[in-house]
Write an enzyme that holds these catalytic residues in place. Structure first.
Site, short mmCIF file in Angstrom:
data_model
loop_
_atom_site.label_atom_id
_atom_site.label_comp_id
_atom_site.label_asym_id
_atom_site.label_seq_id
_atom_site.Cartn_x
_atom_site.Cartn_y
_atom_site.Cartn_z
N GLU A 36 -12.61 2.65 1.64
CA GLU A 36 -12.67 2.88 3.08
C GLU A 36 -13.29 4.24 3.40
OE1 GLU A 36 -8.73 2.80 4.79
OE2 GLU A 36 -7.84 3.79 3.06
N ASN A 55 -11.77 -0.87 8.82
CA ASN A 55 -11.51 -0.01 9.99
C ASN A 55 -11.94 1.42 9.70
OD1 ASN A 55 -10.24 -2.34 10.79
ND2 ASN A 55 -8.19 -1.59 10.33
N CYS A 83 -9.39 -6.13 3.88
CA CYS A 83 -8.13 -6.15 4.63
C CYS A 83 -8.25 -5.46 5.99
CB CYS A 83 -6.99 -5.55 3.82
SG CYS A 83 -7.25 -3.81 3.43
N ARG A 88 0.85 -1.20 0.00
CA ARG A 88 0.00 0.00 0.00
C ARG A 88 0.88 1.24 0.00
NH1 ARG A 88 -4.16 0.87 4.85
NH2 ARG A 88 -2.26 1.38 5.98
N ARG A 110 -12.09 5.90 15.44
CA ARG A 110 -11.60 4.55 15.73
C ARG A 110 -10.68 4.49 16.95
NH1 ARG A 110 -7.99 3.19 10.38
NH2 ARG A 110 -6.83 1.76 11.68
#
Ligand code: PEP
Ligand code: MG
Length: 753
Positions: free
Chosen positions: A602, A625, A673, A503, A636
């Site tokens: 995301e 997440n 992921c 990434r 988070r």
């Protein structure tokens, strides 16, 4: 009421600094009686062992003999009614109210005017504060003042109560946070003294009184020398009065009660840093209480001076930390780099007062196979050093000073867990196939560790997410292309023949770079991921060059782009990657295959543009997440809302279904992921959507495989339909957990079989 904020601040500060809750409550009643021109003030708090019962804890203006003796049953009297209704009452003539109940000996009939408000924290009524007068009703401003004060005090009272609980002998009790990383551990707390702040100095006893005295005197002498030197340097540029402060500081350290009291405490067997902390707090407290603002400010001078000495002391102490064999690392905010400070063979568990399961330290603990409990409100960190603990990372709890029965129970659980792990090892070479023959790819998340052996041993089919941030975070400058090249080459070649998804840099948010400071009010909504790297193409291009060059032999590179929020960002990234490929081809004269390029999904806006994004991507990977954080508007890392953070929330499930359906239009593969991919219940839900590529912490891999092999695709699709009829994630978790239990797999998600 013009100075309401000032008064509030003063009262709350006094409470926070008072030695013990009883003293704090007395201070509040005294201050309130004075500030509100009241004749009496009472504070009732919930009884510890009798649910719903309130006990008088402090009063002023009434007979003090009744403290601790007046007990109200649930709903009894006006105070009981305020607690039961969780609502304020403002009465001009309390004795005529139907709920009025006379407490003989209190003398309260003399004060018929009454204002009472509940003290509430985290939805629990902790008690009631009331003020009373002979005459003159309490006005709206006064009511607002008391309500505001009660709300602020709730947190202080909660904290003070929990600290009292800890100091009360060595009794067993449970602390509750949120599950950070699964597993269990029995060990001894080690509080890292990283942050040089009084709050993080643990209480400790010492056998080496002489040694402690010596280091204390040494630290004081060094600070004294520094101050005298500073004063003479300053003289050149500052007026004499300003320099006098440094001299005054130095004098305070040359003798007197600050030094004497600390030495007394050390001689009584206490560790130098906590002895110093106590003395400084007590001296500062005396000043804080002074009405004169100038004198009250002197409290800050004492603390400032105190910190200087503390820094010197801690520097000496940290040189010889004795790590317990089973270290449970405890801190206010344990960071990923703190974990690295503990020798890996000693690290058994983590408890952090702040953070949640998707904080990076929890993700790292998970990757290391170490249980973590995150977000424990009011954790009295400094009292925990050296204390025995049992950590249960499955349900996010821990036992402090565990008794025999708890230890026996958890030893049994640990045995059962070891047996489960042993059985799971047998699955390592078997493919992850559902009972109706659907193959699922299981990959690992990496980048936080450089040891790939556990991943290879668990039968991972590649790296589904390599977080490249860490090599950037541990340096004091951007890593060079060559440095990055070597790091990426290592992972690409180790997993040769398998895909490795690197990434691009995803800093910002909670992943800062010390040498590239970003100061933002809302970092998670700010400059993060590709937003930074597109604004700094030189960083992006260097990184992609290193990645592509590193893959020339192994040829297994896939590039993943974080925080894509729209098509334009993706187009720009693709343009830069193609440019880099062309440059390398020109430089080497070799033809270079363009790596597969994927976008992370995301950010909610990416969900709604999934078809456009997929049309440009070779694959997409869902980052549950951040997707959960942004969809549910739940930070988070914030323990105050950690209970609301759930990737099995119906809204998150629906968003993921939309992603799968959108991607199907262009037949773009979808993988996951985020942490949900490694949660056995998450695996069930994701397979139910038809997702067949999951990337997770290595510690979860065999557990996920076990789940996959125990269900059919068809059954999981049906379960998902059931889940979608449910209104909240607790019900959804329960439903999936019940199915796991039916298969005898409950041990995968909790302590014990
Ligand atoms: C995610 O957001 O789900 C993710 C995998 O990335 P990170 O946790 O590094 O933000
Ligand atoms: Mg993310």
């Amino acid at each position: 009421m013009a100075s309401m904020i000032h008064r509030l601040q003063r009262i709350v500060q006094e409470v926070n600094r008072a030695p013990g809750i009883d003293r704090a409550l007395v201070l509040i009643t005294e201050s309130l009686t004075r500030d509100l021109n009241a004749d009496a003030c009472t504070i009732f708090l919930a009884a510890k062992d009798e649910p719903g019962v309130l006990v008088l804890q402090a009063c002023s203006g009434l007979n003090p003999e009744i403290i601790g003796k007046v007990k109200l049953k649930p709903g009894q009297g006006l105070i009981g009614a305020i607690a039961a209704r969780a609502e304020a009452m403002n009465l001009i003539n309390a004795p005529v109210h139907k709920k009025f109940m006379l407490v003989p000996e209190s003398g309260e009939t003399d004060f018929p005017v009454m204002l009472g408000v509940p003290i509430i924290a985290h939805r629990d009524v902790l008690g009631v504060i009331s003020v009373q007068r002979v005459e003159d009703a309490f006005n709206e401003d006064e009511e607002a003042f008391l309500t505001t004060l009660a709300a602020q005090l709730a947190t202080s009272i909660e904290r003070a109560e929990s600290q009292d609980r800890f100091s009360s002998k060595r009794a067993t009790h449970m602390i509750k946070g949120v599950a950070g990383a699964p597993g269990m551990a029995i060990g001894v707390a080690l509080v890292l003294n990283r942050g040089v702040a009084f709050e993080s100095v643990p209480d400790k006893k010492t056998d080496d009184v002489e040694g402690e005295l010596k280091s204390f005197r040494e630290a004081v002498r060094k600070v004294c020398d520094e101050l005298t030197e500073q004063a003479s340097l300053m003289r050149a540029s500052l007026p004499e009065e300003e320099c006098a402060l440094f001299i005054a500081y130095a004098q305070m350290l040359s003798g007197g009660s600050l030094i004497d009291d600390t030495e007394q405490s050390i001689k009584a067997g206490n560790w130098a840093p906590s002895s110093w902390r106590e003395t400084v707090e007590q001296h500062a407290y005396v000043f804080t209480r002074m009405e004169d603002r100038y004198l009250a400010e002197r409290a800050n001078d004492i603390r400032d001076l105190g910190l200087r000495v503390l820094r010197k002391l801690m520097l000496e102490q940290s040189a010889y930390i004795d790590f317990p064999e089973q270290t449970i690392l405890v801190g206010d905010e344990v960071t990923a780099t703190d974990l690295a400070d503990v020798p890996i063979e000693c690290l058994s568990g983590v408890i952090s007062a702040h953070g949640s399961s998707s904080s990076h330290v929890a993700i790292l603990a998970h990757a290391l196979g170490i249980p973590a409990v995150m977000g424990v409100p009011n954790l009295p960190v400094k009292q925990l050093d050296g204390v025995n603990l049992v950590v249960d990372g499955y349900n996010g709890s821990a036992f402090v000073n565990p008794g025999k029965s708890i230890l026996t129970e958890y030893r049994q659980y640990l045995k059962e867990e070891a047996a489960i792990e042993q059985n799971l090892l047998e699955l390592k070479d078997q493919p992850a196939i559902t009972s109706d023959q659907h193959k699922v790819s299981l990959l690992v998340n990496s980048g936080l560790m450089s040891d790939y052996t556990p991943s290879l041993r668990s039968g991972a089919e590649g790296v589904g997410l390599y977080r490249t941030e860490i090599p950037f975070q541990i340096r004091d400058r951007f890593p060079s292309e060559e440095e990055q090249y070597l790091i990426y080459k290592d992972v690409l070649e180790t997993f040769k023949g398998m895909p490795v998804v690197l990434r691009t840099l995803d800093v910002g948010g909670d992943k800062p770079l010390s040498y590239f400071p970003i100061n933002e009010a809302n970092p998670f909504l700010g400059w993060r991921g590709v937003r930074i790297t597109l604004d700094h193409p030189e960083i992006f291009v260097t990184q992609v060059r290193a990645m592509i060059r590193a893959s020339v032999n192994a040829n297994n590179l896939e590039i993943l782009l974080p925080m894509i929020s729209g098509k334009a960002e993706l187009v720009e990234c693709l343009g830069l990657i193609r440019r880099v490929r062309a440059e390398i081809e020109e430089e080497t004269g070799r033809q270079i295959l363009l790596p597969r390029i994927g976008a992370m999904i995301e950010v909610p806006s990416a969900v709604y543009q999934i078809e456009d994004i997929c049309a440009l991507s070779d694959f997409v990977s869902i980052g549950t997440n951040d997707l959960t954080q942004y969809l549910l508007a739940v930070d988070r890392n914030n323990e105050n809302v950690a209970d609301l953070f759930s990737s099995l929330h119906p809204a998150v499930l629906k968003a993921m279904i939309q992603i799968v359906q959108g991607a199907a239009v262009s037949e773009t593969p979808v993988s996951v992921c985020g942490e949900l991919a490694g949660d056995p219940l998450g695996v069930m839900a994701l397979l139910g959507m038809g997702i067949d590529s999951l990337s997770m912490s290595v510690g979860s891999l065999l557990r996920a495989k076990k789940v996959i092999m125990s269900f059919s695709y068809e059954e999981l699709a049906e379960l998902l339909q059931q889940a979608l009829t449910m209104s909240d994630s607790i019900l959804i978790r329960k439903m999936y957990a019940a199915r796991l239990d039916e298969r005898g797999l409950g041990g995968l998600i909790r302590a014990g079989k």
